[in-house]
Scaffold this active site. Structure first.
Site, PDB file in Angstrom:
ATOM      1  CD  GLN A 197      -2.948  -0.866   2.386  1.00 43.77           C
ATOM      2  OE1 GLN A 197      -2.819  -1.606   3.350  1.00 43.77           O
ATOM      3  NE2 GLN A 197      -3.867   0.076   2.334  1.00 43.77           N
ATOM      4  CG  HIS A 198       0.276   3.622   2.411  1.00 45.20           C
ATOM      5  ND1 HIS A 198      -0.981   4.178   2.495  1.00 45.20           N
ATOM      6  CD2 HIS A 198       0.407   2.808   3.487  1.00 45.20           C
ATOM      7  CE1 HIS A 198      -1.586   3.724   3.598  1.00 45.20           C
ATOM      8  NE2 HIS A 198      -0.765   2.887   4.205  1.00 45.20           N
ATOM      9  CG  ASP A 200       0.053  -4.935   1.667  1.00 41.73           C
ATOM     10  OD1 ASP A 200      -0.796  -4.118   2.080  1.00 41.73           O
ATOM     11  OD2 ASP A 200       1.267  -4.822   1.922  1.00 41.73           O
TER      12      ASP A 200
END
EC number: 2.7.1.17
Length: 481
Positions: free
Chosen positions: A81-82, A239
């Site tokens: 992520q991110h 994820d």
């Protein structure tokens, strides 16, 4: 090629360190082939990776799967992520991706919180109070420090978006991963124009949001991939949302994931908005919510401590006087991005094994501090805690979680849950089923249950006391005046 009962699907997990691919029988959940290839992350002040490495790793992992991958009818990608992926007009990376554990944007996070309604306003609008992990803060950092790179950007993607777009030629994302950016509004389930305007990000640069169960596209021509042209591609997701799918998670069941980062989460029917910022009110990949708390320091930090004291990671010894806060990469929960590791209570008779156990205790303490906040009020406090991730197989991790949580702990036998969740998402495209229902049919959460033991309140209280007393020092960070 082994005989399969149903069509084959591929689930991909592109994580911080490597990309894995599983070929799965959609009827039974049997993994018929797998592959994995590494990629690198920069060291130093930042944490960056070249997205082209992820693509090369995906190709290598798929080729390791052999003929089974050629028979796949659908594919889906779960990813870290991110991460901020910036692409030019040709679809090539403008610069390496800024990863989730790059905390250089902590000043931008603080400024954005102040400028856009404070913690309460952010929580109400996006479901989360952004930390330095969130993509919006990374974009703000990039605009401030590398304006020439920003001027070259023609598309902004997350890691799983990047691979999905390389497969299909279409820029798409899903609600689960989008909810970790800081520019997706959880109330309207759309990009937030006020936030984008504040950071100078044109919404036209962002990918199209694909609904749960919707086809994101099909595999296009021109790649050295084993897929046939026209193979279905699912939306993919982040994820943690993929792992929740991989477990077939029902509302109220707590999960602790022990990886490079540590997370605790549970599926909820309710949209979360925690103004303290401890819990991120993420969306899941189905239509529900995935309140989650994340720490930056988990297995990697503990393994580093083991290496420093010259021990195997399992060589722990009980001890009652030493406290180690393993915040080697700064920390997100508690929100101390400038912090470093801290050791307290060292004595002449302290052993290396006790130091190592203290590192485990410090890492698990951070996660358990958020667990009750993640769960709905009506969640069963005696329900087993599902322990997943790379650390879940370690005896020292298992026993530390049991002792500090006071809960029974269940260890699912299925591995690679992010890739399995992506595979369940791909299977759902073929069968019309909800992806979590597919995983429940596959019985992915089955595994041994370790009985509850008495909760070690003394250790929890000692760590909390040290953390409280040291907070001003940890907030300043090393080298501060």
């Amino acid at each position: 090629m082994s005989a399969a009962e149903g069509p084959l699907v591929v689930g991909v997990d592109t994580s911080t360190q490597s990309t894995k691919a599983l070929v799965v029988d959609a009827a039974t959940g049997q993994v018929v082939a797998s592959g994995q290839a590494p990629h690198t992350v920069s060291s130093g002040a930042g944490r960056e990776s070249d997205p082209r490495q992820w693509w090369d790793a995906l190709r290598e992992a798929l080729h390791q799967c052999g003929d089974a991958a050629r028979e796949a009818a659908a594919v889906s990608v779960g990813g870290q992520q991110h991460g901020l992926v910036t692409l030019d007009a040709r679809g090539e990376p403008v610069r390496p991706a800024l990863l989730w554990n790059d905390v250089r944007s902590a000043p931008q996070a603080r400024r954005l919180i102040e400028e856009l309604g404070g913690p309460k306003g952010w929580a109400e609008r996006t479901g989360s109070v952004p930390s330095a992990s969130f993509t919006v803060t990374k974009w703000a950092w990039l605009a401030e420090h590398e304006p020439e790179a920003v001027r070259a950007v023609k598309a902004v993607r997350l890691p799983h978006d990047y691979l999905t777009e390389r497969l299909t030629g279409e820029g798409t994302t899903d609600r689960g991963d989008a909810s970790g950016t800081g520019w997706w509004a959880s109330g309207s389930e759309a990009y937030d124009e006020e936030t984008l305007a504040r950071v100078g990000l044109d919404p036209a640069l962002l990918p199209r949001l694909v609904r749960p169960g919707e086809v994101a596209g099909t595999v296009r021509d021109g790649h050295d991939l084993p897929f046939s042209k026209g193979t279905l591609v699912a939306a993919g997701t982040g994820d943690n949302a993929a792992a929740a799918l991989g477990l077939g998670l029902r509302p109220g069941v707590p999960v602790m994931s022990l990886g490079t980062s540590g997370t605790v989460y549970a599926v909820s029917r309710h949209r979360f908005a925690d103004p303290t910022g401890t819990v991120a009110g993420f969306a899941d990949a189905r239509g529900d919510w995935l309140p989650l708390a994340c720490t930056l320091n988990c297995t990697l930090a503990v393994d580093r401590v083991a290496a420093l004291v010259g021990l195997d990671r399992e060589a722990v010894e009980p001890g009652t006087g030493v406290t180690l806060l393993p915040y080697l990469d700064g920390e997100r929960t508690p929100n101390l991005p400038r912090s470093s590791g801290l050791l307290h209570g060292l004595r002449h008779d302290t052993t290396a094994g006790q130091l190592l156990q203290a590192a485990y205790d410090g890492a698990v303490h951070s996660l358990l501090g958020a667990l009750d906040l993640v769960l709905d009020a009506d969640a069963d406090p005696s329900a087993p805690l599902l322990l997943i991730g790379g650390g879940a197989r370690g005896k020292a991790w298992q026993q530390t979680v049991r002792r500090l949580s006071g809960r029974p702990v269940q260890i699912p036998e299925a591995r690679e849950l992010v890739a399995l969740g992506a595979a369940a998402q791909a299977a759902g495209l073929l069968t019309g089923e909800d992806a979590a229902a597919v995983a429940r049919r596959w019985k992915t959460s089955a595994g041994p249950v370790l009985d509850a033991v008495e909760r070690d309140e003394a250790t929890l209280a000692r760590i909390s006391g040290v953390l409280s007393d040291a907070a001003p020092l940890l907030e300043r960070g090393p080298g501060s005046d």
